[in-house]
Design a protein around this motif. Structure first.
Motif, PDB file in Angstrom:
ATOM      1  N   LYS A  25      -6.644  -1.378   4.339  1.00 52.81           N
ATOM      2  CA  LYS A  25      -5.321  -1.997   4.518  1.00 52.81           C
ATOM      3  C   LYS A  25      -5.334  -2.979   5.697  1.00 52.81           C
ATOM      4  O   LYS A  25      -4.862  -4.110   5.577  1.00 52.81           O
ATOM      5  CB  LYS A  25      -4.276  -0.896   4.751  1.00 52.81           C
ATOM      6  N   TYR A  60      -5.394   2.822   2.053  1.00 61.63           N
ATOM      7  CA  TYR A  60      -5.283   2.663   3.500  1.00 61.63           C
ATOM      8  C   TYR A  60      -6.622   2.333   4.155  1.00 61.63           C
ATOM      9  O   TYR A  60      -6.663   1.814   5.258  1.00 61.63           O
ATOM     10  CB  TYR A  60      -4.676   3.929   4.132  1.00 61.63           C
ATOM     11  N   GLU A 116      -4.601  -6.943   5.378  1.00 60.21           N
ATOM     12  CA  GLU A 116      -3.373  -7.467   5.977  1.00 60.21           C
ATOM     13  C   GLU A 116      -3.677  -8.477   7.086  1.00 60.21           C
ATOM     14  O   GLU A 116      -2.923  -9.424   7.288  1.00 60.21           O
ATOM     15  CB  GLU A 116      -2.493  -6.311   6.468  1.00 60.21           C
ATOM     16  N   THR A 169       0.860  -1.187   0.000  1.00 65.32           N
ATOM     17  CA  THR A 169       0.000   0.000   0.000  1.00 65.32           C
ATOM     18  C   THR A 169       0.890   1.229   0.000  1.00 65.32           C
ATOM     19  O   THR A 169       1.681   1.431   0.917  1.00 65.32           O
ATOM     20  CB  THR A 169      -0.919   0.015   1.243  1.00 65.32           C
TER      21      THR A 169
END
Lengths: 204, 204
Positions: B100, B97, B104, B89
């Motif tokens: 994100k 974001y 993740e 990112t």
């Protein structure tokens, strides 16, 4: 590279930044090994990261007294930096090995010498320790450094073994010392090489 | 990948080898940053090696009480592995974001979950620690992780800053916390950004 002669804060910091930008070149040093997806040859910087992760993940198999993992990781991160000048010497290249030490010694002097002497000495010492294979940490680091390309070869049907005509007996000689480091890892890699022969990835 | 379902020695070792071969894919995750020679974009595996070397080399500048260097290196080696699934990112990508963390988290579950639970938990914990930026080690690691692409940008005449229209104020916001980690490194990077503006590498 733009700005490579820039001065920063103190002479010491200026030299550290110059060193850190210089070692970026390790990303352009290519090894014989290819990535497991076969897409391209591996470079030495990403190889260095991979073996550090391998050491973290497989440390439990090393015989007692255990080598210090953090020191092993430092050895693995630093030991190939000399390849920026000296190039990667293929494991089975006898001619390349004849002047490897001399080339790498000159490289270590120049590249680590970008730093002030205390730090240059620290990195040179790590590099020498890896090369000499005398400490438990250096032996574990060397074992991991030899396992990794064999794993890559196995998982790419023997790509660089075939390309370079490597035979089973040659590979076995590279790993002889691993039994003294870790019987578990030694028998794993022996089994991997035997399967590689059985599947036609590696010549017997 | 040939042999990816192979069984080795014990179920634990089999899972460790599968994990170590899976993370090879980090070498194919491309970042926005280019190498200092401008030849190509940097991948996340070689970036991880570079920031570990930066932490070793610049550790002396961190304010007391010093973070543990070895633990910082582990954070740096592990924290980007989730990018294998989640992608890199870009630092200035507000849209990227927004999800994100979710992307993740799923990546961490899958990739570290290739290992047995004790080791999966160890790596997840390192990854979380880096992300949360609460410990001294995580703050130092984050500082280094932000310095490195700025150095690369400076030494490539602002390559990815220009490509992505990044401005001085945005870059400054990324590094605000570094003054609390290391006044020396904070003033170095502020100076670097100012010179980048003066030389036309970064928009004011």
């Amino acid at each position: 590279m733009e700005g490579k002669d820039d001065v920063w804060g103190t002479p010491r910091l200026t030299r550290q930044i110059a060193f850190l930008m210089e070692i970026d070149r390790l990303k352009t040093v290519l090894r014989r090994t290819v990535l497991t997806d076969g897409s391209r040859r591996e470079n030495t910087a990403e190889h260095s990261w991979h073996i550090a992760m391998m050491a973290m993940t497989l440390h439990e198999y090393v015989a007692e007294p255990k080598p210090d993992l953090s020191h092993t990781i430092k050895l693995l991160l630093v030991h190939d930096i000399v390849e920026i000048d000296a190039g990667d010497t293929f494991a089975y290249d006898t001619q390349g090995y004849s002047d490897k030490e001399e080339r790498e010694q000159a490289a270590a002097s120049r590249i680590f010498g970008l730093l002030e002497e205390d730090q240059a000495a620290e990195y040179r010492k790590l590099w020498r320790e890896f090369e000499e294979m005398d400490t438990r940490e250096a032996l574990f680091a060397a074992a991991i450094d030899r396992l990794q390309p064999m794993l890559h070869n196995y998982y790419t049907e023997g790509y660089s073994w075939k390309e370079n005509g490597v035979r089973h007996a040659q590979a076995l000689r590279r790993i002889g010392f691993i039994d003294g480091v870790s019987p578990v890892l030694a028998s794993f890699i022996q089994e991997l090489l035997q399967r590689a022969v059985d599947r036609g990835f590696l010549e017997s």
